[in-house]
Write an enzyme that holds these catalytic residues in place. Sequence first.
Site, PDB file in Angstrom:
ATOM      1  N   SER A  70       0.699  -1.118  -0.119  1.00 58.62           N
ATOM      2  CA  SER A  70       0.012  -0.045  -0.089  1.00 58.62           C
ATOM      3  C   SER A  70       0.957   1.233   0.083  1.00 58.62           C
ATOM      4  CB  SER A  70      -0.853  -0.019   1.202  1.00 58.62           C
ATOM      5  OG  SER A  70      -0.062   0.397   2.399  1.00 58.62           O
ATOM      6  N   LYS A  71       0.282   2.259  -0.146  1.00 55.69           N
ATOM      7  CA  LYS A  71       1.110   3.774  -0.214  1.00 55.69           C
ATOM      8  C   LYS A  71       1.952   3.845   1.265  1.00 55.69           C
ATOM      9  CE  LYS A  71      -1.713   6.329  -3.169  1.00 55.69           C
ATOM     10  NZ  LYS A  71      -2.868   6.862  -3.394  1.00 55.69           N
ATOM     11  N   ARG A  72       1.307   3.046   2.140  1.00 56.53           N
ATOM     12  CA  ARG A  72       2.085   3.263   3.646  1.00 56.53           C
ATOM     13  C   ARG A  72       3.456   2.365   3.390  1.00 56.53           C
ATOM     14  NH1 ARG A  72      -2.075   1.123   6.322  1.00 56.53           N
ATOM     15  NH2 ARG A  72      -3.351   2.058   4.729  1.00 56.53           N
ATOM     16  N   ASN A  73       3.724   1.571   2.785  1.00 59.45           N
ATOM     17  CA  ASN A  73       4.827   0.533   2.789  1.00 59.45           C
ATOM     18  C   ASN A  73       5.613   0.643   1.447  1.00 59.45           C
ATOM     19  OD1 ASN A  73       3.325  -1.216   1.383  1.00 59.45           O
ATOM     20  ND2 ASN A  73       2.941  -2.480   3.182  1.00 59.45           N
TER      21      ASN A  73
END
Length: 466
Positions: free
Chosen positions: A237-240
């Site tokens: 995801s954009k988070r990782n």
Amino acid sequence: MIKVTRFAPSPTGTLHIGGVRTALFNFVYSKQQKGKFLIRIEDTDAERSTREFEENILKGLADMGIVPDETPVRQSERSDLYQNAIGQIMDSGQAYYCDCSKERLDEMRSKQQASGLKPQYDGKCRNLNLDKSEKSVLRLKTPQTGELIFHDLVRGEVIFQNSELDDLILVRSDGSPTYHFCNVIDDHDQGVTNVIRGEDHLSNTPRQIHIQQALKLPSLEYAHLPMVLGQDKKRLSKRNAVTSLQDYFDQGYLQSSMINMLARLGWSKGDKEIFYIDDLISDFRIQEVQKAGAIFDPAKLDWINNNHIAALSFAEFKSQLLPFLNSQNIDLDSKENGDEILQAMRTSKPTLAGIAEDLRPYFFDVDGYDEKAEKKFLVGSEKALEFIQRKLNGLETWDEPSIDSALADTQAALDLPTPKLNQPIRIAMTGSTQSPSLGLTLSLFGKEESNARIQNALDHLKASSS
Ligand code: GLU
């Protein structure tokens, strides 16, 4: 029978790495089977779907060379097909109208949850033979007992208990068909034979097979691909991770590197790491796709890109690099030996954007020295710089071997370890400690420019010490 695969994105966001991997596997499988690859835009969610996202997805796939064999279709333009199919499923006796209110359904679910049961429709209207009304939905009469078994090309035999599946909604009260219904009707209408999609769709498959069976449609072959995970082993995801394909192109990862990297997300062939699309079409085996989640490793992508860049012909490398040079305002023609410089710097960084940035000192004056490098190596290097400057100025031939021997003589004369001599020179030439071999670097700059840059570093040291 000809194999037909499809990629069926919902245009509710930009094209991301996981989606491209699914599209690639569908594409490669169809090419390998000498079949057909289709794209279907699943835009029935009118609120979240946009034409911009659709364009982004189609452009991204085209940039990857993942081109469909037919013009993509949009679900939003196929309502006649679905209406027709609604008539057929009604005629089959396998669907029924349900007018349970939202309040009733909410209460039913809370009660189920309170007693530790899985919330699902209890079938109240299943045998009531209700007529269609303004507030009714159409539900599928899902078998209540037994098992649904299907063979998955990746996961083998997959078994679901029918009691775990409730009577899913096929048509909403406003008359619009649901995702599952459209998906099944479209796959059949488009002649799809193989559904290759992410594992997140696994639990949808038994529901969709029940719809197929109610309509007496032929069954399909399935392959559910492992999820793409970030370094933290959580879903990508954009988070990782950077998930947008365009962001990778903007950094100068080659199309072929992205294909190589995506192919390795869930599939491998022995120790082989470098693949091009043609290798994939001949070597890929859908049955060899792993079940476990596939971790996306940016360092591996860098390594792959480095290899792909190194394997380009020089002309191809130059043309791929050109837009990145332009964004650094580098004019290749401003240097006589521009091509030589490019060739020398070809693997300086894993991306084209990084290489273009590293080329700046060769085309522009050094506008400052890297602070850490200056403190560590430049300060106190006056004697070494003056010595080598004299030596270099005395050279009659300006080429790599002569420069290398001037460097070796200086090192011996001053009794210096290599970094104490080479790093200050590098910093003087490029502003940082990074450059290809020093002899090559100096030869690329030319005698006059080398002399001037060493002088600038000396002047700088003098000014900062006074
Ligand atoms: N539209 C679905 C999605 O974007 C894919 C459905 C399918 O491949 O069957 O996740």
